[in-house]
Design a protein around this motif. Structure first.
Motif, PDB file in Angstrom:
ATOM      1  N   LEU A  63       0.829  -1.212   0.000  1.00 43.59           N
ATOM      2  CA  LEU A  63       0.000   0.000   0.000  1.00 43.59           C
ATOM      3  C   LEU A  63       0.862   1.260   0.000  1.00 43.59           C
ATOM      4  O   LEU A  63       0.477   2.282  -0.583  1.00 43.59           O
ATOM      5  N   SER A  64       2.019   1.195   0.621  1.00 42.01           N
ATOM      6  CA  SER A  64       2.947   2.323   0.567  1.00 42.01           C
ATOM      7  C   SER A  64       3.372   2.602  -0.865  1.00 42.01           C
ATOM      8  O   SER A  64       3.478   3.757  -1.288  1.00 42.01           O
ATOM      9  N   GLN A  65       3.611   1.541  -1.627  1.00 42.39           N
ATOM     10  CA  GLN A  65       3.996   1.727  -3.023  1.00 42.39           C
ATOM     11  C   GLN A  65       2.857   2.337  -3.835  1.00 42.39           C
ATOM     12  O   GLN A  65       3.094   3.198  -4.690  1.00 42.39           O
ATOM     13  N   VAL A  66       1.609   1.897  -3.579  1.00 40.21           N
ATOM     14  CA  VAL A  66       0.465   2.487  -4.276  1.00 40.21           C
ATOM     15  C   VAL A  66       0.414   3.985  -4.013  1.00 40.21           C
ATOM     16  O   VAL A  66       0.259   4.800  -4.938  1.00 40.21           O
ATOM     17  N   LEU A  67       0.536   4.367  -2.752  1.00 41.99           N
ATOM     18  CA  LEU A  67       0.477   5.790  -2.381  1.00 41.99           C
ATOM     19  C   LEU A  67       1.640   6.555  -2.998  1.00 41.99           C
ATOM     20  O   LEU A  67       1.474   7.682  -3.471  1.00 41.99           O
ATOM     21  N   ASN A  68       2.818   5.964  -3.004  1.00 39.06           N
ATOM     22  CA  ASN A  68       3.980   6.608  -3.620  1.00 39.06           C
ATOM     23  C   ASN A  68       3.771   6.775  -5.122  1.00 39.06           C
ATOM     24  O   ASN A  68       4.115   7.820  -5.703  1.00 39.06           O
TER      25      ASN A  68
END
Length: 345
Positions: A18-23
């Motif tokens: 999810l961090s990658q999605v937000l990034n």
């Protein structure tokens, strides 16, 4: 949406994905965790190899072990920690947070002892003047597929539509799509209880049963999940949506699911203690089975599959004996559970 500062609490597989999605959406992402070696690996090597051996993260994603520093000036906080530590981490957040933020969570479980949903825990521990209404981020999703940007559709649930809409826009992009709903109870109970059924589905596979049995446990499992959820105040329609049947299918049929893998190992005769030791990740379905069993008894809800899984895990009952008990239950009409649900509304 303009760039936001987001704190992701929990550098596990789903928190990392999810961090990658937000990034990818242009937001400033700060991952917080309490294992120094993991934090250093994310910052120095831009990897999280305990969960993803071949994935390199964007170097703009930063990891922290200081919670106050992590939360400084953020506009939203995403909890992705195991259910059993959610209350502890929420208390820590409340101690250092000094401004109002949007609070989200993407964990899937029910608290042992209290039987409370995660949003309830967050509401209890984080003062209302420091947060939005809680937004639940949940649905059919494997971190292993999201991290490689496979197509994923899930749900943002909140009692406040504006908060759910904010989170929908925060995450949505070409490969990751969110739908909104106000049925927080339905989404959270579906997310937690499907893990129990996934353990059972895995056990059937481990025992050598085929697709007929798989279809049966998923369908009848959905029926009892819906019975309990509606009794707790959920909208029955939620259970035929992404966070209901969608999440149950993905978790109850895939080798990516740690709950399915745990059940599969049980079916093959492995000991639970060995399974948990070898998994390297929290198996939420194991603890949730106990909570679901206790809730069903307290609320007088018929949950035979959950009860059978409970008897195997916590009472050491033979799996095949439990299956025979299920198969020889009193014959019923398939539509009886629908009538029961209507009667609860």
């Amino acid at each position: 949406m303009a760039q936001k500062k987001i704190a992701v609490l929990g550098p596990g597989s789903w928190g990392t994905a999810l961090s990658q999605v937000l990034n990818d959406n242009g937001h400033e992402v700060r991952i917080w965790g309490n294992i120094p070696e993991q934090i250093a690996e994310i910052n120095n090597k831009h990897t999280n190899t305990h969960f993803f051996k071949d994935i390199v993260l964007d170097d703009k994603i930063k990891a922290y072990d200081d919670l106050k520093q992590t939360l400084a000036d953020v506009e939203a906080i995403l909890f992705v920690v195991p259910t059993k530590v959610t209350r502890l981490v929420a208390k820590q957040v409340a101690e250092v947070l000094d401004h109002k933020v949007v609070i989200m969570h993407a964990s899937k479980g029910l608290e042992q002892g209290t039987h409370k949903r995660i949003s309830t825990i967050l509401e209890e521990e984080i003062p209302s003047d420091l947060r939005s209404e809680i937004v639940v981020v949940s649905g059919p999703s494997h971190a292993e597929e999201t991290i490689v940007r496979d197509l994923t559709l899930i749900t943002a649930a909140s009692k406040n539509h504006a908060d759910a809409k904010f989170v929908q826009e925060l995450f949505s992009n070409d490969y990751f799509r969110l739908y909104t709903t106000d049925d927080v109870i339905g989404v959270e109970t579906a997310a937690a209880l499907k893990n129990v059924i996934a353990v059972g589905a895995g056990a059937l596979h481990g025992l050598g049963f085929g697709d007929n049995a798989k279809a049966a446990i998923i369908t009848r499992g959905l029926a009892e999940i819906t019975r309990l959820g509606v009794a707790m105040g959920a909208n029955p329609m939620t259970y035929i949506g992404l966070s209901g049947v969608g999440d149950l299918i993905v978790t109850g049929t895939s080798v990516h699911s740690r709950n399915w893998r745990a059940g599969d190992a049980l079916g093959r005769g492995e000991k639970l203690a060995d399974i948990e030791a070898n998994m390297g990740m929290i198996i939420e379905g194991i603890s949730t089975t106990k909570v679901a069993h206790e809730l069903a008894q307290t609320m007088h809800i018929d949950m035979p599959i959950t009860d059978a899984i409970y008897s195997v895990i916590y009472e050491n009952k033979d799996i095949r004996e439990s299956i025979v008990t299920l198969m020889r239950r009193e014959a019923r009409s398939e539509n009886e559970y629908i009538i029961e649900i209507k009667g609860l509304n």
